[in-house]
Design an enzyme around this catalytic site. Structure first.
Site, short mmCIF file in Angstrom:
data_model
loop_
_atom_site.label_atom_id
_atom_site.label_comp_id
_atom_site.label_asym_id
_atom_site.label_seq_id
_atom_site.Cartn_x
_atom_site.Cartn_y
_atom_site.Cartn_z
N CYS A 8 52.52 -9.86 19.63
CA CYS A 8 51.31 -9.05 19.83
C CYS A 8 51.52 -7.71 19.11
O CYS A 8 52.38 -7.61 18.23
CB CYS A 8 51.01 -8.87 21.32
SG CYS A 8 52.30 -8.02 22.25
N ASN A 11 54.36 -5.50 21.91
CA ASN A 11 55.43 -6.27 22.57
C ASN A 11 55.77 -5.70 23.95
O ASN A 11 56.92 -5.74 24.39
CB ASN A 11 56.69 -6.35 21.69
CG ASN A 11 57.72 -7.38 22.16
OD1 ASN A 11 58.91 -7.22 21.96
ND2 ASN A 11 57.29 -8.44 22.80
N CYS A 13 52.89 -5.92 26.50
CA CYS A 13 51.91 -6.54 27.42
C CYS A 13 51.81 -8.05 27.22
O CYS A 13 52.33 -8.83 28.01
CB CYS A 13 50.53 -5.90 27.26
SG CYS A 13 50.49 -4.13 27.63
N ARG A 14 51.14 -8.46 26.15
CA ARG A 14 50.81 -9.88 26.02
C ARG A 14 52.00 -10.75 25.63
O ARG A 14 52.24 -11.80 26.25
CB ARG A 14 49.69 -10.06 24.98
CG ARG A 14 48.36 -9.50 25.44
CD ARG A 14 47.39 -9.34 24.29
NE ARG A 14 47.82 -8.30 23.36
CZ ARG A 14 47.22 -8.01 22.22
NH1 ARG A 14 46.18 -8.72 21.85
NH2 ARG A 14 47.67 -7.02 21.46
N SER A 15 52.73 -10.37 24.57
CA SER A 15 53.78 -11.29 24.10
C SER A 15 54.97 -11.39 25.05
O SER A 15 55.52 -12.49 25.21
CB SER A 15 54.22 -10.97 22.66
OG SER A 15 54.76 -9.69 22.54
N ASP A 125 43.62 -7.67 24.10
CA ASP A 125 44.55 -6.58 24.39
C ASP A 125 44.18 -5.92 25.72
O ASP A 125 43.09 -5.36 25.85
CB ASP A 125 44.45 -5.57 23.24
CG ASP A 125 45.44 -4.43 23.38
OD1 ASP A 125 46.06 -4.31 24.45
OD2 ASP A 125 45.58 -3.67 22.41
P1 4NP Z 1 50.37 -5.53 23.60
O1 4NP Z 1 49.48 -4.33 24.17
O2 4NP Z 1 50.10 -5.60 22.12
O3 4NP Z 1 49.83 -6.71 24.34
O4 4NP Z 1 51.81 -5.21 23.93
C1 4NP Z 1 49.51 -3.04 23.61
C2 4NP Z 1 50.53 -2.18 23.92
C3 4NP Z 1 50.53 -0.91 23.41
C4 4NP Z 1 49.50 -0.51 22.58
C5 4NP Z 1 48.49 -1.38 22.26
C6 4NP Z 1 48.49 -2.66 22.78
N1 4NP Z 1 49.49 0.81 22.08
O5 4NP Z 1 48.52 1.17 21.40
O6 4NP Z 1 50.44 1.57 22.32
#
Ligand code: 4NP
Length: 160
Positions: A8, A11, A13-15, A125
């Site tokens: 993602c 790294n 939240c989702r992945s 997201d």
């Molecule tokens: P992820 O979520 O891609 O599922 O880990 C996010 C985590 C952090 C951010 C965006 C999405 N950020 O903008 O910091």
């Protein structure tokens, strides 16, 4: 051995959720020694951080401990090492395709392509939303994980 990398943006939240969920699904099928699971982010902002507390809380509620995971960024050698590099959304997919060597482009796919018919096209997201987003993300990851595991088993790659 088959190796799957979930990717993602951050790294956190989702992945990492996909890594924890899919690892559990693999272990429940007794395939822990045959399928390796990892996760990474296209971005570097959160490198070294544990998963977002909201992702950890949702996973813990479902019996999965994500606390030991630490974020890392995708590396070019990941495309050689892993058999499948699975993007959570279209932006991740495009970012991965842009850095993936030509010979490995076929390994890069959307994770949701393994979901049941009618699945959303992306794992959205949840970072800027509320807890409901994390619940929905978890449910979608679970259903796509089941499809991914069925795919790996169906293709006879697990020695079955
Ligand atoms: P992820 O979520 O891609 O599922 O880990 C996010 C985590 C952090 C951010 C965006 C999405 N950020 O903008 O910091």
């Amino acid at each position: 051995m088959k190796r799957v990398l979930f990717v993602c943006l951050g790294n956190i939240c989702r992945s990492p959720t996909a890594e924890g969920v899919f690892r559990k699904q693999v272990e429940e099928k007794g395939l822990g020694g045959k399928i390796e699971v990892d996760s990474a982010g296209t971005g570097a902002w959160h490198v070294g951080s544990p998963p977002d507390p909201r992702a950890q809380a949702e996973a813990r509620r479902r019996g999965i401990d994500l606390s030991g995971l630490r974020a890392r960024q995708v590396r070019v050698d990941d495309f050689k090492r892993f058999d499948l590099v699975l993007a959570m959304d279209r932006e991740n997919l495009e970012d991965l395709r842009a850095i993936c060597p030509a010979e490995y482009q076929h390994k890069v796919r959307l994770f949701t392509s393994f979901g049941p018919p009618g699945s959303p096209e992306e794992v959205p997201d949840p970072y800027y939303g509320g807890p409901d987003g994390f619940r929905k993300v978890f449910d979608l990851i679970e259903s796509c994980g089941r499809g991914l595991l069925a795919y790996l088993c169906r293709n006879g790659e697990m020695g079955e």
